[in-house]
Design a protein around this motif. Structure first.
Motif, PDB file in Angstrom:
ATOM      1  N   LYS A 104      59.754  20.423 -38.573  1.00 11.03           N
ATOM      2  CA  LYS A 104      59.504  21.312 -39.712  1.00 11.03           C
ATOM      3  C   LYS A 104      58.704  22.556 -39.341  1.00 11.03           C
ATOM      4  CE  LYS A 104      57.522  17.956 -41.848  1.00 11.03           C
ATOM      5  NZ  LYS A 104      56.736  17.206 -42.864  1.00 11.03           N
ATOM      6  N   ARG A 131      60.888  25.269 -37.813  1.00  8.03           N
ATOM      7  CA  ARG A 131      61.713  25.938 -38.823  1.00  8.03           C
ATOM      8  C   ARG A 131      60.872  26.892 -39.666  1.00  8.03           C
ATOM      9  NH1 ARG A 131      63.713  20.614 -39.310  1.00  8.03           N
ATOM     10  NH2 ARG A 131      62.709  20.324 -41.349  1.00  8.03           N
ATOM     11  N   ALA A 179      55.026  22.099 -43.878  1.00  5.80           N
ATOM     12  CA  ALA A 179      55.667  21.836 -42.589  1.00  5.80           C
ATOM     13  C   ALA A 179      54.752  21.144 -41.612  1.00  5.80           C
ATOM     14  CB  ALA A 179      56.153  23.152 -41.981  1.00  5.80           C
ATOM     15  N   GLU A 183      59.284  16.515 -46.821  1.00  8.11           N
ATOM     16  CA  GLU A 183      60.520  17.084 -46.227  1.00  8.11           C
ATOM     17  C   GLU A 183      61.253  17.915 -47.263  1.00  8.11           C
ATOM     18  OE1 GLU A 183      61.618  17.119 -43.317  1.00  8.11           O
ATOM     19  OE2 GLU A 183      60.557  15.604 -42.190  1.00  8.11           O
TER      20      GLU A 183
END
Length: 324
Positions: A244, A247, A316, A324
């Motif tokens: 995470k 991203r 994240a 999530e």
């Protein structure tokens, strides 16, 4: 948390515009009052100098009237009093301006709960900022400091300039915005994503981190070229760096393209550092008109975007699968 959801509605905009009108009127009143006091002060000083000079003339040689040693001393003293007086009177409107700013900023950012606005003070969270997230510095300077809460997201946001060196050799190592926040889940140790600018910087980072922090790779080639990920708990950090968090950093590069953001997680604290050259929360100078659309709306949008970005990084950086 979405930035658009934090923008004020029509009623809130009306209240902000009313506050801007009050702010404008109060600034104008303060400016007029300051200039009137300066004019009266200058007149009194000049009148006192002339009266004393006339008095000195009664005891001076006719050839030295207006130019004797006592006269010259009087003129210098009067000039010094004028200079000191102007410095003092110029500071008073500046202090009042800061007071007005401190009163209007919380109303501009009324979507923030428990908001507290300060300027030029050391933020409480700065002492907890991991020094591994920035290069070495020996001087810090702060501008706007805003703290508060939006929904379940508590934060402290501040504009900072960090520098190192002295005189002509002093250089900035960071200029921008820092957002400090509490993490959703505690990270067991330290995780840093620092800017990998060039070989010299990488060498500095390695010298700073030493063997204490292990380097990790995100697995995203473009991201690993920009960032150096390091942690003293690589087992806990690896799922975040390859998941995470990677991203979120990719999204950050698109949202704040001026320079790669940096981040750090340590125990229950998270820090997002976004390099920015511009001052995000600056109002027009005294005497210039203030417009909601031109000056205030962009400030609200910037703060909302910063909080939404920090909330994304906070999510994240959580090891909780529910985020999530």
């Amino acid at each position: 948390m979405h930035a658009q959801d934090m923008m004020p509605d029509a009623e809130a905009i009306g209240e902000i515009k009313a506050e801007l009108e009050r702010y404008r009127a109060e600034r104008a009143r303060t400016r007029r009052s300051a200039w009137w006091r300066v004019a009266v002060f200058d007149g009194l000083v000049l009148a006192a100098v002339v009266l004393l000079a006339l008095l000195f003339n009664r005891f001076a040689d006719p050839r030295e009237q207006w130019l004797s040693a006592p006269h010259l001393f009087l003129y210098l003293l009067g000039f010094a009093v004028l200079v000191v007086g102007h410095v003092v009177w110029r500071r008073r409107p500046a202090r009042h301006e800061q007071s007005l700013r401190a009163s209007i900023m919380p109303k501009i950012f009324s979507f923030i709960e428990d908001i507290r606005y300060r300027r030029g003070v050391t933020p409480a969270s700065f002492a907890r900022l991991p020094r591994e997230a920035v290069e070495s510095f020996d001087r810090e300077r702060f501008d706007d400091v805003i703290s508060g809460r939006h929904e379940d997201f508590s934060f402290e946001l501040y504009e900072a300039v960090l520098s190192e060196g002295s005189g002509d050799t002093r250089s900035e190592v960071f200029r921008g915005v820092v957002v400090a926040f509490g993490t959703i889940t505690r990270f067991p140790g330290l995780l840093v994503a620092a800017h990998r600018t060039d070989k010299a910087s990488v060498g500095f980072l390695r010298g700073l981190f030493g063997d204490r922090l292990e380097e990790l790779k995100s697995g995203v080639a473009a991201l690993d070229e920009i960032y150096e990920f390091r942690s003293d708990n690589p087992d806990a950090a690896r799922p975040l760096v390859t998941g995470k968090l990677a991203r979120a950093l990719e999204w950050l590069a698109e949202t704040w393209p001026e320079s790669p953001a940096r981040l750090a997680l340590r125990e229950g604290d998270g820090f997002l550092l976004i390099p920015l050259a511009r001052n995000l929360f600056e109002l027009p100078a005294d005497g210039e008109p203030i417009d909601y659309t031109a000056h205030v709306e962009p400030m609200i949008a910037d703060l909302a975007a910063l909080l939404a970005t920090a909330a994304l990084v906070r999510k994240a950086g959580s090891a909780d699968p529910k985020t999530e």
